[in-house]
Structures are given as structure tokens and as C-alpha cells.
Design a protein around this motif. Structure first.
Motif, short mmCIF file in Angstrom:
data_model
loop_
_atom_site.label_atom_id
_atom_site.label_comp_id
_atom_site.label_asym_id
_atom_site.label_seq_id
_atom_site.Cartn_x
_atom_site.Cartn_y
_atom_site.Cartn_z
N SER A 100 -30.81 -3.63 20.02
CA SER A 100 -32.86 -3.63 20.32
C SER A 100 -31.40 -5.39 20.64
N SER A 101 -33.00 -5.78 21.39
CA SER A 101 -32.95 -7.10 22.43
C SER A 101 -32.83 -8.33 21.65
N LEU A 102 -32.47 -9.42 21.69
CA LEU A 102 -32.47 -11.04 20.78
C LEU A 102 -33.46 -11.54 20.49
N LEU A 103 -33.96 -12.17 19.60
CA LEU A 103 -35.36 -12.66 19.42
C LEU A 103 -34.86 -14.17 18.98
N ALA A 104 -35.33 -14.80 19.85
CA ALA A 104 -34.88 -16.66 19.48
C ALA A 104 -35.91 -17.91 18.85
#
Length: 163
Positions: A85-89
Motif C-alpha cells: 500500500s502507498s504511504l500517507l502523510a
């Protein structure tokens, strides 16, 4: 640096990572590639640019933080689990979610600092999403909502199944 565009171009877990300035016409390799790391890319996961840093994570769970303008590596750290899964910030933090259902919360800093680890109790291949100040994580069985609450002057995450 709002004009800076990053492209992750890989055909394998050790492919290149490039920072490319938008615009131009025709062959722009010499004029628009700001920096290149020959083995810093990911074969599955999209990174995130946040607070003048670029966070990336490989499918094998190696997360890295780079200086945005020149690509200098601040740190690289192996986390537990495979990541698809892609990162979240946001809120000074970056979030990774492993296939095994582990969410690692990392401080946006020049040195690696793990702020928290949360175990979801279920597999997850979906990227986390943010809406209305809350974070949503999809597992194979549930949609989980993490809401921030203030109790006794301390900010705490409250986890609930989303309806």
C-alpha cells in the motif's frame, strides 16, 4: 518546491527513483532530471512528498526518507512485514501499512523515529486514506476508522469500525 514532480520508475524492487522537473518538450533527460538514485525506487508502492522530504517504501518493507531538492538520504529503516500500500502523510507523521496488518507511524524528521505501531488484526493490501481529519484503513474484513480525540489534554487515536 511545489513544481517538483517525482516519478517512481521501476520494473523490479531495486529500480531507479528520479526527481523530475515538469515541463519541457522532447528529450528532457539532461535538462529536467534533478536527481536520480539508481536503486531507490519501489516496484509496487507509491511514495509521498511531505514537509520538504520524500518518503518511499519498498514492497519488502524498507522505508526511506530523502531530502527533496537533492535526494540526499536522511535515513533508511527495515520495518516488519511486506508493504503493498502507498504511504500517507500528515500531522508531522508518515504512515505505512503492511500486508500483515501492521501500521507503522513514523515522525517526519531527519532521523528515523517510530512514533507508534498499531496491529489491525487482519491483512491489508489497501492504501490508507484521510478524510475529515480521520484515517481510514481497509483490511480484508473491515474498514477501520482512526479518529483523533483529546482526553485529559492528550491527543489519542480512537479506533472504530467504520459504518
Amino acid at each position: 518546491l511545489g513544481e517538483l514532480w517525482h516519478e517512481w520508475t521501476s520494473s523490479d524492487p531495486y529500480g531507479p527513483l528520479l526527481a523530475i522537473r515538469p515541463g519541457g518538450c522532447g528529450e528532457v533527460t539532461q535538462s529536467h532530471v534533478l536527481w536520480r538514485d539508481p536503486s531507490g525506487g519501489s516496484d509496487v508502492v507509491s511514495g509521498v512528498v511531505y514537509q520538504d522530504r520524500m518518503f518511499s517504501v519498498s514492497s519488502r518493507g524498507v522505508v526511506a526518507c530523502r531530502e527533496l531538492t537533492h535526494g540526499g538520504l536522511f535515513w533508511r529503516q527495515r520495518l516488519l512485514g511486506d508493504v503493498f500500500s502507498s504511504l500517507l502523510a500528515g500531522g508531522g507523521l508518515a504512515y505505512t501499512t503492511s500486508e500483515q496488518g501492521r501500521v507503522d507511524v513514523i515522525e517526519s524528521a531527519d532521523e528515523f523515529r517510530l512514533a507508534a505501531t498499531n496491529v489491525l488484526g487482519d491483512r491489508s493490501l489497501a492504501s490508507p486514506a484521510a478524510a475529515g481529519g480521520d484515517i481510514f484503513v481497509r483490511t480484508t474484513e473491515y474498514l477501520i476508522r482512526v479518529a483523533m480525540a483529546v482526553a485529559g489534554g492528550q491527543t489519542q487515536g480512537v479506533i472504530a469500525l467504520a459504518e
